[in-house]
Design an enzyme around this catalytic site. Structure first.
Site, PDB file in Angstrom:
ATOM      1  N   GLU A  93       0.827  -1.212   0.000  1.00 53.70           N
ATOM      2  CA  GLU A  93       0.000   0.000   0.000  1.00 53.70           C
ATOM      3  C   GLU A  93       0.860   1.261   0.000  1.00 53.70           C
ATOM      4  O   GLU A  93       0.525   2.259  -0.669  1.00 53.70           O
ATOM      5  CB  GLU A  93      -0.937  -0.007   1.204  1.00 53.70           C
ATOM      6  CG  GLU A  93      -2.089   0.975   1.094  1.00 53.70           C
ATOM      7  CD  GLU A  93      -3.234   0.614   2.012  1.00 53.70           C
ATOM      8  OE1 GLU A  93      -4.300   0.196   1.521  1.00 53.70           O
ATOM      9  OE2 GLU A  93      -3.066   0.733   3.241  1.00 53.70           O
ATOM     10  N   GLU A 142       2.083   1.721  -3.447  1.00 58.06           N
ATOM     11  CA  GLU A 142       1.000   2.234  -4.286  1.00 58.06           C
ATOM     12  C   GLU A 142       0.811   3.737  -4.070  1.00 58.06           C
ATOM     13  O   GLU A 142       0.621   4.502  -5.028  1.00 58.06           O
ATOM     14  CB  GLU A 142      -0.301   1.494  -3.957  1.00 58.06           C
ATOM     15  CG  GLU A 142      -1.460   1.826  -4.876  1.00 58.06           C
ATOM     16  CD  GLU A 142      -2.701   1.000  -4.571  1.00 58.06           C
ATOM     17  OE1 GLU A 142      -3.670   1.120  -5.337  1.00 58.06           O
ATOM     18  OE2 GLU A 142      -2.702   0.250  -3.569  1.00 58.06           O
ATOM     19  N   CYS A 176      -8.306  -2.171   3.629  1.00 59.36           N
ATOM     20  CA  CYS A 176      -8.117  -3.244   4.609  1.00 59.36           C
ATOM     21  C   CYS A 176      -9.428  -3.701   5.236  1.00 59.36           C
ATOM     22  O   CYS A 176      -9.549  -4.846   5.671  1.00 59.36           O
ATOM     23  CB  CYS A 176      -7.182  -2.785   5.725  1.00 59.36           C
ATOM     24  SG  CYS A 176      -5.590  -2.203   5.152  1.00 59.36           S
ATOM     25  N   SER A 204      -7.537   1.406  -2.633  1.00 57.63           N
ATOM     26  CA  SER A 204      -6.276   0.709  -2.886  1.00 57.63           C
ATOM     27  C   SER A 204      -6.559  -0.644  -3.521  1.00 57.63           C
ATOM     28  O   SER A 204      -7.538  -1.324  -3.179  1.00 57.63           O
ATOM     29  CB  SER A 204      -5.517   0.523  -1.579  1.00 57.63           C
ATOM     30  OG  SER A 204      -4.429  -0.349  -1.750  1.00 57.63           O
ATOM     31  N   LYS A 241     -15.285 -10.046   7.809  1.00 54.90           N
ATOM     32  CA  LYS A 241     -14.271 -10.915   7.206  1.00 54.90           C
ATOM     33  C   LYS A 241     -14.887 -12.208   6.692  1.00 54.90           C
ATOM     34  O   LYS A 241     -14.356 -12.841   5.778  1.00 54.90           O
ATOM     35  CB  LYS A 241     -13.167 -11.220   8.223  1.00 54.90           C
ATOM     36  CG  LYS A 241     -12.305 -10.016   8.588  1.00 54.90           C
ATOM     37  CD  LYS A 241     -11.464  -9.560   7.416  1.00 54.90           C
ATOM     38  CE  LYS A 241     -10.595  -8.374   7.752  1.00 54.90           C
ATOM     39  NZ  LYS A 241      -9.813  -7.890   6.600  1.00 54.90           N
ATOM     40  N   GLU A 272     -15.854 -11.216   3.314  1.00 57.09           N
ATOM     41  CA  GLU A 272     -14.709 -10.897   2.458  1.00 57.09           C
ATOM     42  C   GLU A 272     -14.143 -12.129   1.770  1.00 57.09           C
ATOM     43  O   GLU A 272     -13.753 -12.077   0.595  1.00 57.09           O
ATOM     44  CB  GLU A 272     -13.616 -10.222   3.280  1.00 57.09           C
ATOM     45  CG  GLU A 272     -12.419  -9.777   2.443  1.00 57.09           C
ATOM     46  CD  GLU A 272     -11.337  -9.120   3.280  1.00 57.09           C
ATOM     47  OE1 GLU A 272     -10.825  -8.064   2.865  1.00 57.09           O
ATOM     48  OE2 GLU A 272     -11.009  -9.656   4.355  1.00 57.09           O
ATOM     49  N   GLU A 290     -13.155 -10.963  -6.053  1.00 53.79           N
ATOM     50  CA  GLU A 290     -11.892 -10.234  -6.209  1.00 53.79           C
ATOM     51  C   GLU A 290     -10.897 -10.548  -5.103  1.00 53.79           C
ATOM     52  O   GLU A 290      -9.721 -10.187  -5.192  1.00 53.79           O
ATOM     53  CB  GLU A 290     -12.142  -8.717  -6.270  1.00 53.79           C
ATOM     54  CG  GLU A 290     -12.609  -8.085  -4.997  1.00 53.79           C
ATOM     55  CD  GLU A 290     -14.113  -8.089  -4.840  1.00 53.79           C
ATOM     56  OE1 GLU A 290     -14.624  -7.274  -4.058  1.00 53.79           O
ATOM     57  OE2 GLU A 290     -14.786  -8.905  -5.507  1.00 53.79           O
ATOM     58  N   CYS A 301     -10.457  -2.036  14.614  1.00 48.65           N
ATOM     59  CA  CYS A 301     -10.725  -3.469  14.753  1.00 48.65           C
ATOM     60  C   CYS A 301     -10.820  -3.920  16.208  1.00 48.65           C
ATOM     61  O   CYS A 301     -11.413  -4.961  16.488  1.00 48.65           O
ATOM     62  CB  CYS A 301      -9.646  -4.274  14.044  1.00 48.65           C
ATOM     63  SG  CYS A 301      -9.388  -3.813  12.324  1.00 48.65           S
TER      64      CYS A 301
END
Length: 565
Positions: free
Chosen positions: A277, A280, A298, A318, A357, A360, A365, A502
């Site tokens: 990241e 990037e 994230c 990102s 999660k 996710e 993707e 988190c």
């Protein structure tokens, strides 16, 4: 400053928002079901009702404190009143308490015992509703709902998602998605914050415990686990350990005892995320793409929120996968080696503070070559249930270290679990050298603290760059509106769906008050202090990975498959 008399005792108050807070500050635990300090006042349950010197009763949560007030909190009249309220709530409630997911942790059950409710005199005439199992993250059981409105206000006021609301009137009132949709048919982002505030079992975590037990019992399967940083400072809550204590060593021990073959640290995956990241961001700045900020990716709940509500900003997310997904892809690639997998199939489990999660790992993707990298996600709460079921005395376990080659992470990776942690880690990465003064400047730049929106500036290549750090989707919604109107400009924006990050994810143990929230953040920062490796690009195991397993596969394994995004 003022004074009020509570149960014959003079009590001082200053800026408390309501009488209820003053009462609790006086060490009287007055019961509530619908009150949360971070939600708007609703006054639905009436359990916090108190009596004044004239015999007038009122809900203490919605009454501002005034100098000279005389309050009684536990008169016989009030006790009968509260007992009646609980009896009426239970009369219209599914009372299968022994098999309820919330059994022994249900606030309604706790208050019923406390108030001496031993029988229900009223017949339950409430219609039975189907349980909504469509979400990969949560389960909705309307039969256990007491209409306190906590989940509605959380979803609306704090998260700005509005996936659920009240429908119908009178005895037919329901908390439900609009037009009888399932939760999966709404814009729900799977953050699980509704579950955090639900006092009963009406909203619970959709569990994968039995699937993991089956995998652990299969002799032809290698089961590996990765653990997120925020898990280690919250799991101890369930076993009587000090709030915010880092129990990583005990966690590794207990997972080995449960049958996991290898236990890795997701901090390693966070280091990979920092590497990619920050690269990037630097490429984006060098190329002059400064019309829009680079948004972090994230947090899966934030990514889904952005896609649903602000699709025009989605191209500026990102391309990096989250630490869970990067690490999952690396682990699966590592176990392709026949010498390592020993001819057995791999089951990859991640232990996360986050219910999103679970969603996710199902997103195309997030997959590699069309296949899932993570098989199951267990939340902190689910892992606690497994430990309790196994009868292991977690609090007495000795510490063990995580397994190699993925057992070492930097302090930057550890602080990913708290709001501002990603930004601080990226700033450390782009900082040349390891000057202590410069590192301290980053720490004190404003990245830390639990404020919902923080703004900082930092220098990079002779330019002053601006970053925003936001936690809570309601705060993100306000920030995105300002960016959309052109009122503010940033180069980098970190977003976490859950307030404070988190550490307060939807899968964490509930009942966390202000001291617990601060202790969890402190636990991660204290762990960072004791880490010898402070920057991701100084982690030798990560650098070695780039020269070996990752070589030529960086984009394939560490970035989202944009063809499916």
């Amino acid at each position: 400053m003022g004074y009020m008399t509570i149960d014959g005792r003079k009590v001082e108050f200053t800026n408390e928002p309501n009488v209820l807070t003053v009462i609790r500050n006086a060490d009287i635990d007055i019961p509530t079901l619908c009150y949360h300090s971070e939600l708007s006042v609703y006054g639905a349950c009436r359990l916090c009702t108190v009596e004044d010197a004239r015999g007038k009763t009122f809900a203490s949560c919605s009454e501002p404190p005034r100098d000279g007030m005389v309050i009684y909190t536990n008169t016989p009249r009030l006790m009968r009143y509260r007992k009646m309220i609980l009896e009426l709530l239970l009369a219209a409630h599914d009372r299968d308490c022994t098999t309820c997911r919330k059994s022994s942790e249900c606030h309604l059950e706790e208050l019923a015992h406390r108030m001496g409710v031993t029988r229900i005199r009223f017949e339950n005439k409430k219609a039975e509703y189907p349980i909504d199992l469509t979400s990969p993250s949560i389960v909705r059981d309307p039969n256990k709902c007491i209409l306190c409105g906590d989940c509605v206000r959380m979803c609306d006021n704090v998260q700005a998602v509005n996936a659920i609301d009240f429908a119908y009137r009178g005895t037919n009132t329901l908390v439900t998605p609009a037009f009888n949709k399932t939760i999966a048919q709404t814009d729900c982002v799977n953050c699980g914050q509704c579950r955090v505030v639900c006092p009963t079992g009406a909203i619970s975590i959709k569990t994968n415990i039995e699937d993991v037990w089956s995998a652990l019992a299969d002799p032809d399967t290698i089961v590996v686990a990765q653990m997120a940083p925020a898990v280690r400072i919250a799991l101890g809550d369930k076993f009587g350990l000090p709030k915010g204590e880092n129990v990583m060593g005990k966690l590794v021990n207990v997972l080995h005892r449960l049958g996991f073959d290898e236990v890795y640290d997701t901090t390693y995956g966070a280091d990979l995320t920092i590497m990619e990241e920050s690269e990037e961001l630097m490429e984006r700045l060098s190329a002059g793409h400064q019309d829009m900020p680079l948004f972090t990716s994230c947090c899966p709940a934030w990514v889904r929120f952005c896609e649903n509500r602000y699709p025009e900003f989605a191209p500026h997310l990102s391309t990096c996968r989250s630490p869970q997904q990067m690490f999952g892809a690396v682990i699966r690639e590592y176990y392709r080696d026949p010498e390592i997998n020993q001819g057995k199939r791999l089951i990859s489990v991640s232990i996360m503070p986050c219910t999103a999660k679970k969603d996710e790992i199902l997103r195309p993707e997030s997959m590699t070559n069309g296949k899932r990298d993570i098989d199951y996600v267990l939340t902190t709460t689910e892992l606690a249930a497994m430990i309790q079921k196994a009868g292991i005395r977690f609090e007495n376990l000795e510490a063990e270290s995580a397994d190699m080659p993925f057992g070492i992470g930097s302090g930057s990776g550890v602080i990913f679990g708290v709001t501002g942690g990603v930004t601080e880690a990226v700033l450390r990465r782009i900082l040349k050298g390891h000057n202590r003064v410069d590192m301290d400047k980053i720490r004190t730049s404003g990245v830390r603290g639990d404020t919902g929106l923080k703004e900082i500036t930092f220098e990079y290549m002779g330019k002053e760059l601006k970053a925003a750090i936001v936690s809570g989707l309601g705060n993100a919604d306000k920030l995105l509106q300002r960016i959309k109107r052109g009122e503010v400009h940033y180069d980098f924006v970190e977003v976490m769906a859950c307030r404070r990050g988190c550490i307060m994810g939807g899968g964490q143990p509930v009942g966390a008050g202000p001291r617990t929230k601060k202790a969890r953040a402190r636990g991660l920062y204290d762990t960072d202090i004791t880490c010898q490796i402070k920057k991701a690009n100084e982690n030798p195991t990560v650098l070695s990975l780039y020269d070996t397993l990752l070589k030529g596969k960086e984009h394939q394994l560490l970035h989202r498959n944009m063809e499916h995004s």
